[in-house]
Design an enzyme around this catalytic site. Structure first.
Site, PDB file in Angstrom:
ATOM      1  N   TRP A  40       0.870  -1.170   0.000  1.00 24.93           N
ATOM      2  CA  TRP A  40       0.000   0.000   0.000  1.00 24.93           C
ATOM      3  C   TRP A  40       0.907   1.219   0.000  1.00 24.93           C
ATOM      4  O   TRP A  40       1.593   1.494   0.976  1.00 24.93           O
ATOM      5  CB  TRP A  40      -0.883  -0.051   1.237  1.00 24.93           C
ATOM      6  N   GLY A  43      -0.466   7.341   1.579  1.00 18.76           N
ATOM      7  CA  GLY A  43      -0.352   8.787   1.735  1.00 18.76           C
ATOM      8  C   GLY A  43      -0.158   9.173   3.184  1.00 18.76           C
ATOM      9  O   GLY A  43       0.603  10.099   3.497  1.00 18.76           O
ATOM     10  N   ASP A  54      -1.800  14.398   7.274  1.00 19.00           N
ATOM     11  CA  ASP A  54      -2.363  13.753   6.083  1.00 19.00           C
ATOM     12  C   ASP A  54      -3.612  14.530   5.667  1.00 19.00           C
ATOM     13  O   ASP A  54      -4.740  14.106   5.888  1.00 19.00           O
ATOM     14  CB  ASP A  54      -2.695  12.294   6.415  1.00 19.00           C
TER      15      ASP A  54
END
Length: 290
Positions: A40, A43, A54
Site C-alpha cells: 500500500w 499517503g 495527512d
C-alpha cells in the site's frame, strides 16, 4: 504476467490478499520478505515521514517519487493511495496515466472533497463529494487505464462521515455502476460491527476492501467468513512500528549517555548491508572495477 495480473490471480487463488503499507523502498523490502501479497503506497505514511498532517499537503509528485522508488526495489504489486485523485475527473485522468507508468497495479480513490482530512482523526472535517461527480472520477479512471488488469478501487467514506450504512451502500452501488473493480468500505469505529454489517448487506459481485486500523480485532479468519472481502490493507502499521522503535532507541541513548547498551538490541549493520544488496555491489565491483 504483470504485477496487476498477479494481484488479481492471488486474490482468486487465496480469496483474501494482505497488503502492507510502505513509505520507502526499505519498508517495501521488509514487507516482501515478511510474505505480504502486495504493498500500500500510503499517503498517511508518507505524510508522517515528512512530519506533516495527512491533509493533501504531500503533492502527487512526492507520492509518485516514493512509488517509483518502491517499484524499483520490489516485485510486489503496489496499490496506490491517491486520496481524492488530486482534483476533479480531469486530474484523475492525469493521475492514472502517471501512476500506471510509475509501477502501480491499482489505485484507491476516495469520495471526499479536496483537500481531504485523514479519516481517523478525532473531530476531523469529513465532507463527501456529490455522488455524480465521484462517479465521473471512477469512470475517468477506468477509461484511462492501459492495463485491463489495473484495479480501480472506489473508497466510500460514508461511514466515516457518519451518514450511515444506507448511504454507504447507495454510494458503493453507484460507484460499481461507474466501473469500479472493488469497493473500499472504511470505518472509524473501535469494533468491526459496522464493517461486518455492511459486508452482510452488500449483494454486488464486486468484492470489498477493508483497512482494519481502527478495529484490529477483525482478523483474516473472521473476514473470510464474511465471504465478500478480498483485500485487507494494513494502512499505517509500517510508520507506527518504525516510529515506536526510533522513539525507544533515541530515549535509551540519551538516558544511558551513549549507545553502549542499545547497540546490541537493534539491527546489525551487516543486516542493513544485506537489505541494501551489498553483495551485488561487491560482485559488480569485482567484475567491472578493474
Amino acid at each position: 504476467m504483470s504485477p496487476a495480473k498477479r494481484l488479481r490471480a492471488r486474490m482468486a487463488e487465496t480469496g483474501l490478499v494482505h497488503i502492507m503499507a510502505a513509505h520507502s523502498p526499505l519498508s517495501a523490502i521488509l514487507a516482501e520478505e515478511a510474505g505480504f501479497d502486495g504493498l500500500w503506497a500510503s499517503g498517511f505514511e508518507l505524510s508522517a515521514l515528512y512530519g506533516v498532517a495527512d491533509m493533501s499537503v504531500i503533492s502527487m509528485t512526492q507520492h509518485l517519487d516514493m512509488l517509483r522508488a518502491i517499484a524499483g526495489r520490489t516485485t510486489l504489486p503496489i496499490v496506490a493511495d491517491i486520496d481524492t485523485g488530486y482534483g476533479n475527473a480531469i486530474n484523475v485522468i492525469h493521475a492514472i496515466r502517471e501512476y500506471e507508468r510509475a509501477g502501480a497495479s491499482a489505485v484507491v480513490i476516495e469520495d471526499k472533497t479536496f483537500p481531504k482530512v485523514t479519516s481517523l482523526v478525532a473531530g476531523g472535517r469529513q465532507q463527501l463529494l456529490r455522488i455524480e461527480e465521484f462517479r465521473g472520477k471512477i469512470a475517468a479512471a477506468v477509461a484511462t487505464r492501459q492495463d485491463p488488469d489495473f484495479l480501480v478501487i472506489a473508497r466510500t467514506e460514508a461511514l466515516i462521515a457518519g451518514v450511515g450504512e444506507a448511504e454507504a451502500l447507495h454510494r458503493a452501488n453507484a460507484y460499481v455502476d461507474a466501473g469500479a473493480d472493488m469497493i473500499l468500505i472504511h470505518s472509524k469505529e473501535k469494533n468491526p460491527l459496522e464493517i461486518e454489517s455492511f459486508s452482510r448487506a452488500w449483494n454486488e459481485l464486486v468484492p470489498l476492501v477493508i483497512v482494519p486500523n481502527a478495529y484490529p480485532d477483525l482478523d483474516a479468519e473472521r473476514v473470510k467468513a464474511l465471504g465478500n472481502i478480498r483485500m485487507m490493507i494494513y494502512g499505517n502499521y509500517g510508520i507506527r512500528a518504525a516510529a515506536t522503535a526510533m522513539q525507544e532507541t533515541f530515549r535509551r541513548i540519551m538516558a544511558d549517555g551513549g549507545v553502549q547498551n542499545v547497540h546490541k538490541d537493534i539491527l546489525a549493520v551487516e543486516e542493513v548491508f544485506r537489505l541494501q544488496r551489498m553483495d551485488e555491489i561487491k560482485a559488480a565491483e569485482a567484475r567491472f572495477l578493474r
